[in-house]
Design a protein around this motif. Structure first.
Motif, PDB file in Angstrom:
ATOM      1  N   CYS B  27       0.822  -1.220   0.000  1.00 53.89           N
ATOM      2  CA  CYS B  27       0.000   0.000   0.000  1.00 53.89           C
ATOM      3  C   CYS B  27       0.852   1.264   0.000  1.00 53.89           C
ATOM      4  O   CYS B  27       2.078   1.222   0.147  1.00 53.89           O
ATOM      5  CB  CYS B  27      -0.908   0.004   1.230  1.00 53.89           C
ATOM      6  SG  CYS B  27      -0.027   0.334   2.766  1.00 53.89           S
ATOM      7  N   ASN B  28       0.183   2.402  -0.148  1.00 52.95           N
ATOM      8  CA  ASN B  28       0.877   3.687  -0.172  1.00 52.95           C
ATOM      9  C   ASN B  28       1.593   3.984   1.141  1.00 52.95           C
ATOM     10  O   ASN B  28       2.597   4.694   1.148  1.00 52.95           O
ATOM     11  CB  ASN B  28      -0.103   4.825  -0.516  1.00 52.95           C
ATOM     12  CG  ASN B  28      -1.340   4.853   0.358  1.00 52.95           C
ATOM     13  OD1 ASN B  28      -1.838   3.817   0.788  1.00 52.95           O
ATOM     14  ND2 ASN B  28      -1.868   6.038   0.634  1.00 52.95           N
ATOM     15  N   TYR B  29       1.117   3.435   2.254  1.00 49.92           N
ATOM     16  CA  TYR B  29       1.785   3.689   3.532  1.00 49.92           C
ATOM     17  C   TYR B  29       3.135   2.972   3.586  1.00 49.92           C
ATOM     18  O   TYR B  29       4.138   3.553   4.000  1.00 49.92           O
ATOM     19  CB  TYR B  29       0.892   3.273   4.712  1.00 49.92           C
ATOM     20  CG  TYR B  29      -0.266   4.221   4.896  1.00 49.92           C
ATOM     21  CD1 TYR B  29      -0.167   5.307   5.767  1.00 49.92           C
ATOM     22  CD2 TYR B  29      -1.448   4.066   4.172  1.00 49.92           C
ATOM     23  CE1 TYR B  29      -1.212   6.195   5.918  1.00 49.92           C
ATOM     24  CE2 TYR B  29      -2.508   4.949   4.314  1.00 49.92           C
ATOM     25  CZ  TYR B  29      -2.383   6.012   5.191  1.00 49.92           C
ATOM     26  OH  TYR B  29      -3.414   6.907   5.326  1.00 49.92           O
ATOM     27  N   TYR B  30       3.146   1.710   3.169  1.00 48.16           N
ATOM     28  CA  TYR B  30       4.425   0.995   3.126  1.00 48.16           C
ATOM     29  C   TYR B  30       5.357   1.664   2.124  1.00 48.16           C
ATOM     30  O   TYR B  30       6.543   1.882   2.404  1.00 48.16           O
ATOM     31  CB  TYR B  30       4.200  -0.470   2.764  1.00 48.16           C
ATOM     32  CG  TYR B  30       5.485  -1.273   2.727  1.00 48.16           C
ATOM     33  CD1 TYR B  30       6.229  -1.476   3.880  1.00 48.16           C
ATOM     34  CD2 TYR B  30       5.969  -1.817   1.530  1.00 48.16           C
ATOM     35  CE1 TYR B  30       7.417  -2.204   3.854  1.00 48.16           C
ATOM     36  CE2 TYR B  30       7.138  -2.538   1.496  1.00 48.16           C
ATOM     37  CZ  TYR B  30       7.858  -2.738   2.652  1.00 48.16           C
ATOM     38  OH  TYR B  30       9.033  -3.452   2.626  1.00 48.16           O
ATOM     39  N   ASN B  31       4.816   1.991   0.953  1.00 50.01           N
ATOM     40  CA  ASN B  31       5.665   2.615  -0.072  1.00 50.01           C
ATOM     41  C   ASN B  31       6.259   3.924   0.443  1.00 50.01           C
ATOM     42  O   ASN B  31       7.419   4.240   0.170  1.00 50.01           O
ATOM     43  CB  ASN B  31       4.856   2.849  -1.347  1.00 50.01           C
ATOM     44  CG  ASN B  31       4.523   1.537  -2.054  1.00 50.01           C
ATOM     45  OD1 ASN B  31       5.217   0.535  -1.872  1.00 50.01           O
ATOM     46  ND2 ASN B  31       3.466   1.535  -2.842  1.00 50.01           N
ATOM     47  N   GLY B 121       1.793  12.892   6.122  1.00 53.40           N
ATOM     48  CA  GLY B 121       1.349  13.822   7.158  1.00 53.40           C
ATOM     49  C   GLY B 121       2.068  15.158   7.107  1.00 53.40           C
ATOM     50  O   GLY B 121       1.931  15.967   8.021  1.00 53.40           O
ATOM     51  N   ALA B 122       2.863  15.385   6.081  1.00 56.02           N
ATOM     52  CA  ALA B 122       3.606  16.649   5.952  1.00 56.02           C
ATOM     53  C   ALA B 122       3.963  16.859   4.493  1.00 56.02           C
ATOM     54  O   ALA B 122       3.944  15.918   3.709  1.00 56.02           O
ATOM     55  CB  ALA B 122       4.878  16.597   6.801  1.00 56.02           C
ATOM     56  N   LEU B 376      -2.717   8.378  12.641  1.00 55.94           N
ATOM     57  CA  LEU B 376      -1.434   8.432  13.340  1.00 55.94           C
ATOM     58  C   LEU B 376      -1.615   8.342  14.853  1.00 55.94           C
ATOM     59  O   LEU B 376      -0.822   7.698  15.546  1.00 55.94           O
ATOM     60  CB  LEU B 376      -0.694   9.729  12.969  1.00 55.94           C
ATOM     61  CG  LEU B 376       0.676   9.917  13.615  1.00 55.94           C
ATOM     62  CD1 LEU B 376       1.625   8.788  13.210  1.00 55.94           C
ATOM     63  CD2 LEU B 376       1.286  11.268  13.229  1.00 55.94           C
ATOM     64  N   GLY B 377      -2.670   8.957  15.361  1.00 55.43           N
ATOM     65  CA  GLY B 377      -2.916   8.918  16.798  1.00 55.43           C
ATOM     66  C   GLY B 377      -3.101   7.493  17.300  1.00 55.43           C
ATOM     67  O   GLY B 377      -2.560   7.107  18.347  1.00 55.43           O
ATOM     68  N   PHE B 378      -3.837   6.708  16.536  1.00 51.10           N
ATOM     69  CA  PHE B 378      -4.057   5.323  16.943  1.00 51.10           C
ATOM     70  C   PHE B 378      -2.777   4.503  16.780  1.00 51.10           C
ATOM     71  O   PHE B 378      -2.464   3.651  17.615  1.00 51.10           O
ATOM     72  CB  PHE B 378      -5.201   4.718  16.119  1.00 51.10           C
ATOM     73  CG  PHE B 378      -5.551   3.316  16.520  1.00 51.10           C
ATOM     74  CD1 PHE B 378      -5.951   3.019  17.807  1.00 51.10           C
ATOM     75  CD2 PHE B 378      -5.464   2.276  15.611  1.00 51.10           C
ATOM     76  CE1 PHE B 378      -6.257   1.719  18.198  1.00 51.10           C
ATOM     77  CE2 PHE B 378      -5.780   0.974  15.975  1.00 51.10           C
ATOM     78  CZ  PHE B 378      -6.172   0.702  17.265  1.00 51.10           C
ATOM     79  N   TYR B 379      -2.029   4.792  15.719  1.00 43.89           N
ATOM     80  CA  TYR B 379      -0.745   4.091  15.536  1.00 43.89           C
ATOM     81  C   TYR B 379       0.159   4.358  16.739  1.00 43.89           C
ATOM     82  O   TYR B 379       0.776   3.443  17.288  1.00 43.89           O
ATOM     83  CB  TYR B 379      -0.059   4.541  14.244  1.00 43.89           C
ATOM     84  CG  TYR B 379       1.248   3.824  13.998  1.00 43.89           C
ATOM     85  CD1 TYR B 379       1.270   2.569  13.402  1.00 43.89           C
ATOM     86  CD2 TYR B 379       2.468   4.368  14.410  1.00 43.89           C
ATOM     87  CE1 TYR B 379       2.472   1.889  13.202  1.00 43.89           C
ATOM     88  CE2 TYR B 379       3.662   3.704  14.219  1.00 43.89           C
ATOM     89  CZ  TYR B 379       3.649   2.467  13.601  1.00 43.89           C
ATOM     90  OH  TYR B 379       4.841   1.794  13.418  1.00 43.89           O
ATOM     91  N   GLU B 380       0.222   5.615  17.149  1.00 42.31           N
ATOM     92  CA  GLU B 380       1.093   5.961  18.275  1.00 42.31           C
ATOM     93  C   GLU B 380       0.604   5.298  19.566  1.00 42.31           C
ATOM     94  O   GLU B 380       1.407   4.848  20.380  1.00 42.31           O
ATOM     95  CB  GLU B 380       1.158   7.484  18.436  1.00 42.31           C
ATOM     96  CG  GLU B 380       1.937   8.151  17.313  1.00 42.31           C
ATOM     97  CD  GLU B 380       2.172   9.640  17.518  1.00 42.31           C
ATOM     98  OE1 GLU B 380       2.933  10.200  16.721  1.00 42.31           O
ATOM     99  OE2 GLU B 380       1.596  10.218  18.460  1.00 42.31           O
ATOM    100  N   LYS B 381      -0.702   5.232  19.720  1.00 48.24           N
ATOM    101  CA  LYS B 381      -1.254   4.593  20.922  1.00 48.24           C
ATOM    102  C   LYS B 381      -0.824   3.126  20.994  1.00 48.24           C
ATOM    103  O   LYS B 381      -0.403   2.632  22.048  1.00 48.24           O
ATOM    104  CB  LYS B 381      -2.786   4.702  20.886  1.00 48.24           C
ATOM    105  CG  LYS B 381      -3.473   4.185  22.116  1.00 48.24           C
ATOM    106  CD  LYS B 381      -4.977   4.359  22.001  1.00 48.24           C
ATOM    107  CE  LYS B 381      -5.676   3.561  23.091  1.00 48.24           C
ATOM    108  NZ  LYS B 381      -7.101   3.423  22.843  1.00 48.24           N
ATOM    109  N   VAL B 382      -0.935   2.451  19.871  1.00 48.09           N
ATOM    110  CA  VAL B 382      -0.541   1.034  19.838  1.00 48.09           C
ATOM    111  C   VAL B 382       0.964   0.907  20.010  1.00 48.09           C
ATOM    112  O   VAL B 382       1.462   0.080  20.785  1.00 48.09           O
ATOM    113  CB  VAL B 382      -0.995   0.383  18.508  1.00 48.09           C
ATOM    114  CG1 VAL B 382      -0.417  -1.023  18.363  1.00 48.09           C
ATOM    115  CG2 VAL B 382      -2.517   0.350  18.432  1.00 48.09           C
ATOM    116  N   PHE B 383       1.708   1.759  19.289  1.00 48.85           N
ATOM    117  CA  PHE B 383       3.164   1.642  19.269  1.00 48.85           C
ATOM    118  C   PHE B 383       3.775   2.005  20.620  1.00 48.85           C
ATOM    119  O   PHE B 383       4.836   1.502  20.988  1.00 48.85           O
ATOM    120  CB  PHE B 383       3.712   2.560  18.167  1.00 48.85           C
ATOM    121  CG  PHE B 383       5.059   2.170  17.664  1.00 48.85           C
ATOM    122  CD1 PHE B 383       5.233   0.999  16.932  1.00 48.85           C
ATOM    123  CD2 PHE B 383       6.172   2.963  17.899  1.00 48.85           C
ATOM    124  CE1 PHE B 383       6.474   0.629  16.466  1.00 48.85           C
ATOM    125  CE2 PHE B 383       7.421   2.606  17.436  1.00 48.85           C
ATOM    126  CZ  PHE B 383       7.577   1.437  16.711  1.00 48.85           C
TER     127      PHE B 383
END
Lengths: 56, 410
Positions: B27-31, B121-122, B376-383
């Motif tokens: 996906c675009n996130y991995y890429n 995100g930027a 990103l907020g949820f990713y950070e919460k998990v990470f």
């Protein structure tokens, strides 16, 4: 902020620090104790690099 | 949409080929996160490696497909290249103004130019469409029968930097280093993988059959929006080349292991967005969720789905709430390493490692069954969670084992 731990908090901070270490080619950054005070020049260098790394 | 394409050919151990090249979904996130990591250190010149890897993989695919389809004219081969770019989710490309001596390829829609922004995100500090540059050079070579070694693509404009369309100038290659030669399927394990784990309510064959009915072709924009991400049906050897060359170039810096950590982190992002998107999708709800009675079933269901991505055959070897062990037969990273470099000295299945831990993090830490927003907020919460899972690569087909094995534990 004047320590690695303050500049790069948590697990996400560790990832950002790793990116900064790669960009600056400074492996020693990854071994620096998180609570060790950093000199002003290094802090400036890290701040500028972090801003670059956080761009897309 | 009727496109002239090299046929999709199924190959053992979950592989799918086009023009004899293995394809893998990403996906675009991995890429984005993979490319972000590779481009950190300007001195490594990884932008050149990315463009060259795209050129080599695309050249192998297009030249094999053109030969198999007996396309005798430049116009027919141009259409093959343009259709292939769109079919695989890279966007749309117009190669009509590229002549044997060069010219400009126009890219009205570019996956790399347009779709990575959602992940970043930027704003971007540099163009992102190095893949397009390599693809255009390879296409020009195949269309006009010009040696690939004589051409290169250069980014003139990129949508990631605000351009309305991408432009790639194709012209004489200035660099003297040779393109790498794609290894095709690479190393393949001669044995037969064990069957799916039986300790579950999930029926892998039914899941694979249902996924086989979905259309993953690029739409009219040449994009593949599915599961909340933009998918590409990408060249496995592109990913392998850029990842392995990055690690190789990092060896002399004292930061090789840190580089490997970031490749695994790109795998976390991949799992978070693609696996998370899959487990939140209508397709999951319709086909897989009804089979899931426990959290362990969710893991089995996700692993079964991975086996439709072209990544090799994943098997759940051991599973509890605290630990997941996955064995992969012919994981594409090991196959690519073996085909290009021979036996490895260390495990090379970075994406697999991130993916295996990512499954457990989504299910046991993030509770994906509640359909959280995958931001990103949820990713950070998990990470940031103390309960998160970390992967360890404990066996590697690239190192001579029959399979690659990743253990994910808290």
């Amino acid at each position: 902020m004047n320590t690695i731990g303050e500049m790069f908090p948590g697990n996400m901070g560790r990832v950002r620090l790793t990116r900064v270490a790669l960009k600056l080619r400074m492996p020693t950054l990854l071994q620096t104790p998180p609570d060790q005070a950093l000199d002003a020049a290094l802090l400036t260098k890290l701040t500028l690099c972090l801003a670059e790394v956080q761009k897309g | 949409m009727a496109r002239t394409l090299g046929p999709y050919v199924s190959s053992p151990h979950g592989k799918r080929l086009m023009g004899k090249e293995p394809l893998v979904f990403h996906c675009n996130y991995y890429n984005y996160f993979l490319q972000k990591t590779l481009l950190l250190d300007d001195e490594l010149a990884m932008h050149e490696v990315i463009a060259d890897a795209a050129a080599s993989s695309a050249f192998a695919t297009l030249s094999n497909a053109a030969r198999g389809l007996e396309l005798g004219t430049p116009d027919a081969r141009r259409k093959l290249a343009e259709y292939t770019f769109s079919e695989l989710g890279f966007g749309t490309i117009d190669l009509s103004r590229v002549t044997p001596s060069g010219g400009v390829a126009h890219v009205p829609v570019s996956h790399y130019g347009r779709c990575l922004r959602a992940a970043s995100g930027a704003e971007f500090a540099r163009p992102q469409s190095y893949f397009d540059a390599g693809f255009a050079a390879a296409a020009a070579s195949v269309i006009h029968g010009v040696p690939l070694e004589s051409l290169e693509g250069r980014i003139e404009a990129c949508q990631s930097m605000g351009a309305p369309e991408g432009r790639i100038a194709v012209g004489p290659r200035k660099r003297r280093d040779a393109y790498f030669v794609s290894c095709g399927q690479g190393g393949q394990w001669a044995g037969t993988p064990v069957g799916p784990n039986k300790d579950t309510h999930v029926d892998e064959s039914a899941i694979l059959a249902a996924l086989g009915t979905l259309d993953f072709s690029g739409n009219e924009e040449g994009l593949v929006p599915r599961f909340g991400v933009m998918l590409t049906n990408h060249f496995a050897n592109f990913y392998n080349r850029i990842s392995f060359e990055f690690v190789h170039r990092m060896k002399s810096t004292g930061l090789m292991e840190a580089a490997e950590d970031l490749l695994v982190e790109a795998g976390f992002r991949c799992a978070f967005h693609t696996f998370g998107g899959i487990m939140s999708s209508a397709e999951w709800d319709a086909v897989i969720k009804p089979q899931c009675k426990t959290k362990e079933d969710w893991v089995h269901g996700m692993v079964a789905t991975v086996n439709a991505l072209g990544w090799g055959v994943w098997r759940v070897h051991e599973l509890s709430a605290e630990r997941l062990v996955v064995r992969a037969y012919d994981d594409y990273e090991s196959s690519g390493w073996l085909g290009t470099y021979g036996k490895a000295e260390r495990p090379v299945s970075y994406l697999m490692a991130g993916g295996v831990a990512g499954i457990m993090n989504l299910i046991h830490v993030g509770d994906i069954s509640r359909k959280p927003t995958l931001d990103l907020g949820f990713y950070e919460k998990v990470f940031e969670s103390d309960a998160r899972f970390f992967p360890r690569q404990v066996k590697s087909m690239a190192m001579g084992d029959d399979y690659s094995e990743v253990v994910a534990e808290r």
